[in-house]
Design an enzyme around this catalytic site. Structure first.
Site, PDB file in Angstrom:
ATOM      1  N   LYS A 125       0.868  -1.179   0.000  1.00 30.49           N
ATOM      2  CA  LYS A 125       0.000   0.000   0.000  1.00 30.49           C
ATOM      3  C   LYS A 125       0.904   1.228   0.000  1.00 30.49           C
ATOM      4  O   LYS A 125       2.040   1.159   0.466  1.00 30.49           O
ATOM      5  CB  LYS A 125      -0.892   0.005   1.250  1.00 30.49           C
ATOM      6  CG  LYS A 125      -2.164   0.798   1.101  1.00 30.49           C
ATOM      7  CD  LYS A 125      -3.239   0.073   0.337  1.00 30.49           C
ATOM      8  CE  LYS A 125      -4.361   1.005  -0.039  1.00 30.49           C
ATOM      9  NZ  LYS A 125      -5.508   0.291  -0.626  1.00 30.49           N
ATOM     10  N   ASP A 165      -6.892   4.289  -4.881  1.00 34.14           N
ATOM     11  CA  ASP A 165      -7.600   4.152  -3.604  1.00 34.14           C
ATOM     12  C   ASP A 165      -8.231   5.522  -3.365  1.00 34.14           C
ATOM     13  O   ASP A 165      -8.407   6.285  -4.330  1.00 34.14           O
ATOM     14  CB  ASP A 165      -6.609   3.745  -2.484  1.00 34.14           C
ATOM     15  CG  ASP A 165      -7.316   3.340  -1.186  1.00 34.14           C
ATOM     16  OD1 ASP A 165      -7.856   2.229  -1.135  1.00 34.14           O
ATOM     17  OD2 ASP A 165      -7.354   4.131  -0.227  1.00 34.14           O
TER      18      ASP A 165
HETATM   19  P1  NDP Z   1     -12.941   7.623  -3.426  1.00 35.33           P
HETATM   20  O1  NDP Z   1     -11.892   8.646  -3.164  1.00 35.33           O
HETATM   21  O2  NDP Z   1     -13.450   7.414  -4.794  1.00 35.33           O
HETATM   22  O3  NDP Z   1     -14.214   7.920  -2.492  1.00 35.33           O
HETATM   23  C1  NDP Z   1     -14.118   7.967  -1.106  1.00 35.33           C
HETATM   24  C2  NDP Z   1     -15.451   8.451  -0.573  1.00 35.33           C
HETATM   25  O4  NDP Z   1     -15.459   8.339   0.845  1.00 35.33           O
HETATM   26  C3  NDP Z   1     -15.719   9.914  -0.895  1.00 35.33           C
HETATM   27  O5  NDP Z   1     -17.094  10.090  -1.078  1.00 35.33           O
HETATM   28  C4  NDP Z   1     -15.233  10.637   0.349  1.00 35.33           C
HETATM   29  O6  NDP Z   1     -15.862  11.873   0.584  1.00 35.33           O
HETATM   30  C5  NDP Z   1     -15.626   9.638   1.410  1.00 35.33           C
HETATM   31  N1  NDP Z   1     -14.753   9.795   2.573  1.00 35.33           N
HETATM   32  C6  NDP Z   1     -13.408   9.696   2.603  1.00 35.33           C
HETATM   33  N2  NDP Z   1     -12.957   9.933   3.834  1.00 35.33           N
HETATM   34  C7  NDP Z   1     -14.026  10.211   4.578  1.00 35.33           C
HETATM   35  C8  NDP Z   1     -14.219  10.521   5.930  1.00 35.33           C
HETATM   36  N3  NDP Z   1     -13.169  10.625   6.768  1.00 35.33           N
HETATM   37  N4  NDP Z   1     -15.488  10.721   6.367  1.00 35.33           N
HETATM   38  C9  NDP Z   1     -16.531  10.606   5.522  1.00 35.33           C
HETATM   39  N5  NDP Z   1     -16.421  10.309   4.210  1.00 35.33           N
HETATM   40  C10 NDP Z   1     -15.190  10.104   3.766  1.00 35.33           C
HETATM   41  O7  NDP Z   1     -12.379   6.271  -2.795  1.00 35.33           O
HETATM   42  P2  NDP Z   1     -12.816   4.766  -3.086  1.00 35.33           P
HETATM   43  O8  NDP Z   1     -14.283   4.701  -3.333  1.00 35.33           O
HETATM   44  O9  NDP Z   1     -11.882   4.205  -4.066  1.00 35.33           O
HETATM   45  O10 NDP Z   1     -12.468   4.066  -1.674  1.00 35.33           O
HETATM   46  C11 NDP Z   1     -13.423   3.998  -0.611  1.00 35.33           C
HETATM   47  C12 NDP Z   1     -13.006   2.894   0.339  1.00 35.33           C
HETATM   48  O11 NDP Z   1     -12.937   1.650  -0.367  1.00 35.33           O
HETATM   49  C13 NDP Z   1     -11.627   3.066   0.999  1.00 35.33           C
HETATM   50  O12 NDP Z   1     -11.664   2.508   2.295  1.00 35.33           O
HETATM   51  C14 NDP Z   1     -10.728   2.229   0.110  1.00 35.33           C
HETATM   52  O13 NDP Z   1      -9.557   1.814   0.783  1.00 35.33           O
HETATM   53  C15 NDP Z   1     -11.652   1.063  -0.185  1.00 35.33           C
HETATM   54  N6  NDP Z   1     -11.308   0.270  -1.367  1.00 35.33           N
HETATM   55  C16 NDP Z   1     -11.228   0.839  -2.616  1.00 35.33           C
HETATM   56  C17 NDP Z   1     -10.935   0.060  -3.709  1.00 35.33           C
HETATM   57  C18 NDP Z   1     -10.948   0.599  -5.097  1.00 35.33           C
HETATM   58  O14 NDP Z   1     -10.848  -0.197  -6.037  1.00 35.33           O
HETATM   59  N7  NDP Z   1     -11.100   1.919  -5.312  1.00 35.33           N
HETATM   60  C19 NDP Z   1     -10.611  -1.377  -3.574  1.00 35.33           C
HETATM   61  C20 NDP Z   1     -10.823  -1.906  -2.226  1.00 35.33           C
HETATM   62  C21 NDP Z   1     -11.120  -1.080  -1.183  1.00 35.33           C
HETATM   63  P3  NDP Z   1     -15.377  13.219  -0.170  1.00 35.33           P
HETATM   64  O15 NDP Z   1     -15.872  13.076  -1.566  1.00 35.33           O
HETATM   65  O16 NDP Z   1     -16.005  14.331   0.582  1.00 35.33           O
HETATM   66  O17 NDP Z   1     -13.881  13.198  -0.078  1.00 35.33           O
END
Ligand code: NDP
Length: 450
Positions: A125, A165
């Site tokens: 990571k 991510d």
């Molecule tokens: P994105 O950046 O596309 O989206 C993240 C979302 O979560 C955004 O809507 C963001 O809000 C919100 N968010 C982030 N931090 C916070 C917080 N502290 N409080 C509230 N909302 C929050 O990321 P992903 O969708 O790619 O990833 C989301 C999760 O999935 C993570 O835990 C990641 O590790 C996991 N994941 C992702 C994978 C992938 O293929 N992308 C694979 C496996 C796991 P805002 O828009 O306001 O920033």
């Protein structure tokens, strides 16, 4: 003290300043004890001590110039955690909260997750404490180029293949890839999640969210149930949340919430995926904008959240899909979900539930899909992208999606069978951890002390 407790207490003494890493280590190590008892060779080979210490970690300065001509400095990292079963693989996160402890929690989870997919990839990571929010495209590009100037020497198609991510989507991967190519003159699959015009795989964008729903479908079928007609809460509004919502509709379920770092949306008529994509991916706007566009949607800002609570989990639903970030669902939130009759929780985000929340779900005996199993579809499809790159070929959407569906069903069956083997039917936390662990541990033992 048992072997796993001993190792955990040594980690707690050594890394008291890495709470997220310790939380992930505790969740994993505690559930491994039955497998350790059954096979003393793991303790004899000090596998837990070796598994919980990264093979190496790079930490570097990233310096770049913003649109005002000011010099900016960020911290970048790559944690190459374990390469026993294949080249390092795991995403890059750009978020102000990023530090070594958070990346170690994610990397440790990634080792077992990648093993569970049944594909030959090790765990890693990386990322930086850079916040793409509010930055211009040019600033994001300059940051990505500066980040790659540091990272490029440590990665390679058979060495370490990062992906996206939080904060690293298609735009960032494109800039990172361009920078790598310029630095090395090599055109090779050193990143996944690439655009379709330069080596990306169809269905990779959708894979984590789709895979999450395929996993949930398998888990519910095993209980004689299905997603059809289920009302669902989803948190997050990014890549994972968006495609989770899309696939839920395709399975006959209705997602009624999404959230971001500013608040959450509740729409009893169902979340409109096209509007969500417009607001978050095209306009890059906060979710309050969604409520301006959809009259039936209600937006609740974070400032109105009760202390220590995430009211997105107060909505009465049949199934919940946390897809935002770590520790977004705590014990109180879990109790609220259960009180409202929720019968299924499947994790799209990494470690979204606290240990207290997980205990509530296991105690209640609901269908609970832990992250390292339920969200493995993203990395599994990244591996499919690596396969296509290595063969200089491109598969159709249906082909990749079909492989993803198979991988998630097999993964569920493997975790469920392992839970049954240890007489803890339905405990997929234990099943996933032990199933992922055994393959990595056997490979480490076979390769000797290196
Ligand atoms: P994105 O950046 O596309 O989206 C993240 C979302 O979560 C955004 O809507 C963001 O809000 C919100 N968010 C982030 N931090 C916070 C917080 N502290 N409080 C509230 N909302 C929050 O990321 P992903 O969708 O790619 O990833 C989301 C999760 O999935 C993570 O835990 C990641 O590790 C996991 N994941 C992702 C994978 C992938 O293929 N992308 C694979 C496996 C796991 P805002 O828009 O306001 O920033």
């Amino acid at each position: 003290m048992s072997y796993s407790e001993n190792v955990l207490s040594a980690l707690k003494a050594r890394y008291p300043y890495q709470p997220e890493f310790l939380q992930a280590a505790e969740e994993i190590l505690k559930t491994l004890q039955p497998a350790l008892d059954k096979n003393p060779v793991y303790e004899k080979n000090k596998i837990l001590e070796r598994l919980t210490e990264p093979e190496r970690t790079f930490s570097f300065r990233v310096e770049w110039v913003d649109d005002k001509g000011q010099i900016q400095v960020n911290h970048g990292y790559r944690v190459q955690f374990n390469s026993a079963i294949g080249p390092y693989k795991g995403g890059l996160r750009f978020h102000p909260s990023v530090n070594e402890g958070i990346l170690k929690f994610l990397g440790l989870e990634q080792i077992l997750k990648n093993s569970l997919t049944g594909t030959p990839i090790g765990g890693a990571k990386g990322g930086a404490d850079f916040d793409p929010k509010g930055k211009s495209d040019n600033e994001v590009m300059r940051f990505c180029q500066a980040f790659m100037i540091q990272l490029y020497r440590y990665i390679g198609a058979t060495v370490d293949v990062p992906a996206g991510d939080i904060g690293v989507g298609g735009r960032e991967i494109g800039y990172l890839y361009g920078a790598y190519k310029r630095l090395t003159t090599r055109y090779e699959g050193i990143l996944t999640g690439k655009g379709l015009t330069y080596g990306g795989s169809l269905a990779r964008t959708e894979a984590t969210g789709y895979g999450l729903v395929y996993f949930t479908d398998a888990m519910l079928k095993d209980r004689g149930d299905s997603l059809k007609g289920k009302i669902c809460s989803v948190s997050g509004a990014g890549n994972v949340a968006t495609y989770c919502c899309e696939k839920l509709y395709q399975m006959g379920a209705t997602p009624v919430t999404v959230s971001d770092s500013r608040g959450f949306i509740y729409d009893p008529n169902g979340i409109k995926v096209d509007v969500l994509e417009q607001v978050k991916q095209q306009e890059r706007a906060p979710l309050s904008r969604y409520a301006e566009l959809v009259p039936t949607a209600k937006f609740t800002p974070v400032s109105a959240y009760p202390a220590g609570r995430h009211p997105v989990w107060d909505v009465k639903v049949d199934a919940a899909f946390p897809c935002a970030t770590q520790n977004e669902l705590n014990e109180e939130d879990a109790k609220a979900l259960l009180k409202n009759g929720c019968k299924c929780v499947a994790e799209g985000a990494n470690m979204p539930s606290t240990i207290g929340a997980i205990n509530e779900f296991l105690k209640a005996g609901i269908a609970y899909g832990p992250a390292k199993a339920a969200n493995a579809g993203g990395v599994a499809t990244s591996q499919l992208e690596m396969e296509q790159n290595a063969g200089m070929t491109a598969w159709t959407f249906e082909e990749v999606d079909g492989k993803l569906h198979n991988i998630m069903t097999n993964l569920y069956n493997n975790a469920a069978a392992t839970a049954r083997e240890f007489k803890l039917d339905g405990n997929l936390v234990l099943g996933a951890n032990i199933a992922g662990f055994r393959k990595v541990a056997e490979a480490m033992i076979a390769q000797g002390v290196i």
